[in-house]
Design an enzyme around this catalytic site. Structure first.
Site, short mmCIF file in Angstrom:
data_model
loop_
_atom_site.label_atom_id
_atom_site.label_comp_id
_atom_site.label_asym_id
_atom_site.label_seq_id
_atom_site.Cartn_x
_atom_site.Cartn_y
_atom_site.Cartn_z
N ALA A 78 -21.81 57.01 -104.78
CA ALA A 78 -21.60 56.14 -105.92
C ALA A 78 -20.15 56.97 -106.37
CB ALA A 78 -22.42 56.73 -106.72
N ALA A 124 -19.46 63.81 -105.49
CA ALA A 124 -18.61 62.90 -104.16
C ALA A 124 -18.85 62.85 -102.82
CB ALA A 124 -17.17 64.65 -103.08
N LYS A 174 -24.78 53.35 -96.25
CA LYS A 174 -23.66 52.95 -96.72
C LYS A 174 -22.30 53.00 -96.32
CE LYS A 174 -25.01 53.19 -101.98
NZ LYS A 174 -24.80 53.14 -103.31
N GLY A 179 -26.26 54.78 -117.07
CA GLY A 179 -26.53 54.19 -115.54
C GLY A 179 -26.63 52.88 -115.16
N THR A 181 -28.22 50.37 -99.34
CA THR A 181 -28.48 51.91 -99.68
C THR A 181 -28.36 52.89 -98.72
OG1 THR A 181 -29.72 52.93 -101.48
CG2 THR A 181 -31.09 51.39 -99.44
N ASN A 187 -21.87 48.69 -100.21
CA ASN A 187 -23.25 48.20 -101.02
C ASN A 187 -23.70 46.76 -100.79
OD1 ASN A 187 -22.40 46.77 -103.01
ND2 ASN A 187 -23.51 48.10 -104.69
P1 NDP Z 1 -24.92 60.61 -102.58
O1 NDP Z 1 -26.04 61.59 -101.74
O2 NDP Z 1 -24.10 60.50 -101.62
O3 NDP Z 1 -24.52 61.56 -103.12
C1 NDP Z 1 -24.62 62.89 -104.07
C2 NDP Z 1 -23.65 63.38 -104.80
O4 NDP Z 1 -24.78 64.42 -105.38
C3 NDP Z 1 -23.55 64.45 -103.91
O5 NDP Z 1 -22.23 64.86 -104.57
C4 NDP Z 1 -23.53 66.20 -103.95
O6 NDP Z 1 -23.31 66.83 -103.71
C5 NDP Z 1 -23.79 65.92 -105.49
N1 NDP Z 1 -25.26 67.01 -105.90
C6 NDP Z 1 -27.15 66.92 -106.45
N2 NDP Z 1 -27.73 67.12 -106.41
C7 NDP Z 1 -27.04 67.85 -106.48
C8 NDP Z 1 -26.53 69.65 -106.98
N3 NDP Z 1 -27.79 70.22 -107.27
N4 NDP Z 1 -25.86 70.46 -107.53
C9 NDP Z 1 -24.72 69.49 -107.23
N5 NDP Z 1 -24.59 68.40 -106.76
C10 NDP Z 1 -25.72 68.41 -106.25
O7 NDP Z 1 -25.52 59.98 -103.29
P2 NDP Z 1 -24.59 59.02 -104.23
O8 NDP Z 1 -23.68 58.81 -104.45
O9 NDP Z 1 -25.37 57.63 -103.39
O10 NDP Z 1 -25.61 58.57 -105.67
C11 NDP Z 1 -26.05 59.46 -107.14
C12 NDP Z 1 -26.80 58.99 -107.46
O11 NDP Z 1 -26.05 58.02 -108.53
C13 NDP Z 1 -27.71 58.88 -107.84
O12 NDP Z 1 -28.73 59.06 -108.71
C14 NDP Z 1 -27.80 56.96 -107.67
O13 NDP Z 1 -29.26 56.60 -107.70
C15 NDP Z 1 -27.17 56.51 -108.58
N6 NDP Z 1 -26.27 55.55 -108.51
C16 NDP Z 1 -26.14 54.33 -109.27
C17 NDP Z 1 -25.56 53.82 -109.10
C18 NDP Z 1 -26.00 52.05 -110.70
O14 NDP Z 1 -25.51 51.38 -110.40
N7 NDP Z 1 -26.17 52.97 -111.79
C19 NDP Z 1 -25.42 53.25 -107.92
C20 NDP Z 1 -25.09 53.86 -107.25
C21 NDP Z 1 -25.80 54.99 -107.36
P3 NDP Z 1 -22.93 67.69 -102.22
O15 NDP Z 1 -21.96 66.98 -101.77
O16 NDP Z 1 -22.59 69.60 -102.48
O17 NDP Z 1 -24.32 68.05 -101.50
#
Ligand code: NDP
Length: 283
Positions: free
Chosen positions: A136, A133, A72, A249, A68, A93
């Site tokens: 996930a 982006a 990753k 999710g 996690t 993952n």
């Molecule tokens: P990351 O930290 O890699 O990416 C987070 C993303 O969210 C980025 O694109 C970021 O944008 C964006 N973001 C966060 N806050 C904001 C905001 N306030 N406004 C606009 N964009 C925002 O996290 P992950 O991709 O690993 O995880 C994302 C979600 O997916 C989590 O909630 C996680 O729990 C969920 N998930 C669910 C799974 C499931 O099996 N259900 C499996 C894996 C993940 P920026 O690039 O601009 O920072």
């Protein structure tokens, strides 16, 4: 002393496991259901120790581990083998061990696609809006492309990550991708079929919802959220109000866990038992 060995097979979770009770509950319930003498341990691993931790999988004869935040991507360089999609996404993952070697896979996107397919969604030629982006988003979009969606609009706040994902999809998959900067309220194009929130917005304790124009959601669209806690996020509630089909999710988390479970144990996961365990945990 009977001389019998009572040691358990170990499966782990490496990273910053602050809120991973859900995954522990799912896995432990599955082991119990199938009478497996396995344990699922969450382990705090700092980035400087990641290589050692991956080597320890072999030393401890573990079946594998989930990976996690924040490992990753970094973990790829320490693995003996990578699946094609994990290599394409540049994110792992799940690690499993076979004949003493480590294999990296990414089940996040596969779990998502399984959930969509179970809901009867067809992918060929469909247009998708992807919010986010990060890890996930990468996993979900690469699997969407592999399943046959034709267009993916990557909407992200940060330009570098957004462009990099669109470039990856254009360069390595058959889907057409475009990056759109998320500055201000985003309006979902009318011809969109699938809308995905792959950001962390709305994940407990955050009660916000992505900044989109909710009146642009049409009842022809299927709207999905990667966030599993709460199950009915503010984003999904808004979409349901507008007559959209929604996918949470929760089912994605169960399905990615079920795929990882099979890689570790060689057995089909008891999905219904895992769902009940997750419901209990979230309640
Ligand atoms: P990351 O930290 O890699 O990416 C987070 C993303 O969210 C980025 O694109 C970021 O944008 C964006 N973001 C966060 N806050 C904001 C905001 N306030 N406004 C606009 N964009 C925002 O996290 P992950 O991709 O690993 O995880 C994302 C979600 O997916 C989590 O909630 C996680 O729990 C969920 N998930 C669910 C799974 C499931 O099996 N259900 C499996 C894996 C993940 P920026 O690039 O601009 O920072």
């Amino acid at each position: 002393m009977s001389g019998k060995c009572y040691r358990s097979e170990l499966i782990g979770l490496f990273g910053c496991p602050v809120d991973e009770n859900a995954t522990v509950a799912i896995m432990e319930a599955a082991f119990k259901e199938l009478g497996l003498n396995y344990r699922y341990n969450t382990t705090l691993v700092y980035p400087k120790d990641l290589e050692t931790a991956v080597k320890a999988l072999k030393a401890f004869n573990m079946k594998g581990t989930h990976i996690t935040i924040p490992h990753k991507v970094e973990v790829l360089q320490y693995l003996d083998h990578l699946s094609e999609t994990a290599a394409l996404m540049g994110a792992v993952n799940t690690i499993y061990l076979k004949d003493g070697e480590t294999y990296g896979e990414n089940t996040d996107g596969k779990g998502f696609i399984t959930s969509l397919a179970e809901a009867g969604v067809e992918f060929k030629g469909k247009k998708t809006v992807l919010l986010g982006a990060g890890g996930a988003a990468r996993a979900m979009s690469v699997e969407l492309a592999a399943a046959g969606v034709s267009d993916i609009l990557v909407v992200n706040r940060g330009e570098e990550r957004g462009k990099a994902l669109a470039d990856l999809l254009n360069g390595k998959t058959a889907s057409n991708a475009e990056y759109v900067s998320w500055a201000g309220t985003f309006r979902v194009p009318d011809d969109t079929d699938i809308v995905v929130n792959a950001t962390s917005i709305g994940m407990h304790p955050d009660s916000n919802k992505p900044d989109i124009d909710y009146s642009s959601l049409l009842d022809s669209m299927i709207v999905c959220d990667g966030v599993h806690n709460p199950v009915q996020t503010p984003f999904l509630k808004e979409a349901a109000k507008r007559g959209c089909r929604t996918l949470d999710g929760f089912s994605m988390l169960i399905n990615q866990g079920a795929i990882s479970f099979k890689l570790w144990t060689g057995l089909d996961a008891p999905v219904d038992v895992m769902k009940k365990a997750l419901e209990r945990e979230l309640n």
